[in-house]
Each structure stands twice: as C-alpha cells, then as structure tokens.
Design a protein around this motif. Sequence first.
Motif: not given
Length: 360
Positions: A71-76
């Motif tokens: 996942x995108x590390x910044x994704x919730x």
Amino acid sequence: MVVGAGQAGLSAAYHLRRRGFAPHRADTDGGFVVLDAGTTPGGAWAHRAPSLRMATVHGFHDLPDFELPAPDPGAPAREVVPGYFTAYEAKHALPVVRPVHVRAVRPESDRPDSRLLVETDTGTWSTRALINATGTWTRPFVPHYPGHFGGRQLHYAEYRGPEEFAGKRVLVVGGGASAVQVLSEVAAVGETVWVTRTPPVYHEGPFTPEYGRAVVARVEERVRQGLPVRSVVSVTGLGPSVAYRRAEELGALRRRPMFDRLTEHGVAWGEEELAVDAIVWATGFRPEVGHLAPLGLRSPGGGIALTGTRATADPRVHLVGYGPSASTVGANRAGRAAVNDLVALLGSPAGEAAVPAQRS
C-alpha cells in the motif's frame, strides 16, 4: 459457525474451506457460515481514525494465501485494510452474512454433544461448533476515577484525528501504541500531557520471532489459568515505530504518573491541579464475549480458560483473536489451530453435514 469477520474470523473461515468444509448457501441448510455485525467488510479497521496511515500501523500480517498488495504508506488504514478484507472474502468465496448481531449462544440441551443455538437479531441458527472471533473494538474500556471533568472526554475508539485539538491542551491516558499514536499527532497541533498508571515498557531490541514467542507465552499462561486477558501488545513494550519516533521528536513522551482525581477543569495529583481542554482515554478494550454467557465458560479467575484456542469448559467452542491471538499474526495461527481441533472433534467433513449452521 464463525462469529466475526475480522482477521481471526476470516482466517478461521479460510481454513474451514481448506479442510473441505462446505460454505453455507441460502438455499440449503448445511455448511459453515460467518456471521458479522458490520455492514461492510473490515472489522475494527473500518472504524479506525482517518489519521491512522499504513506507515503508522502497529504491525500487520497478511491473511493466509493472499498477500496485501504493497500500500501507499500515506493511505488511511481504514480504507486499505477493509478493501483487502473485501477482496479476501471474494477470492476465497467465504460465506459471510452481514449485518447480523449475535445476542446469545446457548446449548440446545444438557447433553455435552448437543448442538448450540445462536440467537441473533435476524433469527436463530443451529451449529455443532462455534469459533468466536468477535474481538474487542466494541468494548472500549475507561477506568473509573473520582471527580468530574467538564471538558471533552473520549476513548481512543472515538478518536478521529488531531484537527479538533488544534491549539488545545490534551491529556492522553495510556501506555500503549494507541496512546503514542495520539501523542504523535496531537503534539504537532497542540500541547499534550501524557499520563500512565505504570511506567511505560520500552523494548530496545528488535522484535525477533523468539521475543514474540516469549511474549505470547506470557499471555497464554494467563488464559490457561482462566484469568482476565492482557493484550499481546500490552506486554511487547513500546518499540521504535514511526509514531513513536514522531512523538519523541515532538517532546511528547515525557510521562507523568496517573492523577488522583478528575476536576471540573482538568485533573489533580494531591494539591496540584492541571487544567486541560480534553482527555483522550487510550486505555484499551475488553473482549466482546457477553453473548457467550449462557454457556457458563467463565472460570473463578474471571476470564475464559482456554486450552489452545478451545474453551476448556466446552470443546464445542473456540475463541480466536482472544488473549494470545489478539494480534494479526496470532489471529492467523489461531484460526488454523481452531479448525484443526474441530476436525479432531467433529471428524473430517462429509458434504453438507460438516459444521452445519442453519436458521431455525
């Protein structure tokens, strides 16, 4: 039957299918079924704060036979993990029925090999065995302290991010990863004060498999004795997570001992009073097992004694995501162990007769 479709419940359902148990279909009376109280997949993850990002999640392990795409590390986390659970249910064709709220589980008769009746808000089901995977999220725990605070109070389960606390002084109560997450976010927009009942436990070295096994063994011993459970996270100690490092950089990890009482404007230690605008109780959760009360599983120690994942008092009932398996990696292993035990109890599946769950 499996109750709960979080990590532990989905793991158990996967292993039931893998061992040959047939999934329940609406037009038949047999097979295994997963009852979930949520309106959508995701379990507790669907209710986490929007500010919790994948980079700051306190450990996550893939479900069996399906990796979480990077996942995108910044994704919730509240979007990523429920999306992953949704795909998992579809990939393995798991028979999840939702929303269904289980109210009580009771024996059909006094015979030890009788079926179990599972009473829900949509009707009663009958099953030969039960895997309970209801977790803890629905039972947030707030300890009682004397006095009254007139400002904003909320449990971590209600925390939605630091925005509402900008420019305010916030007291954060608790010594675990949840408290550190709140401190790491709120200290960036306001002033924080951290209090814990006992000094926080810090783990300096790496979280090796050997260390993990030692931690789980400590929790397992309490469960074996029928004592109230402690979470695995509570005994692992605080490590160098992203949230921990951020809180440390912000100077938010200067811990104070627990206060004596609440006051109208804050909290007090003896004669010293501290005014705060809000209190966040990051004080953990308790297992959601009230629906099992009619089975009489509680021991004199106050908890439910387990032998592995099996309720010592009733071999028809297994608890996963409870005590030593209340972590994502532990939940996976517990799901497999529970199914292996049930195969030994019920025998190998034989068509639709295996672990049947049917509405009456």
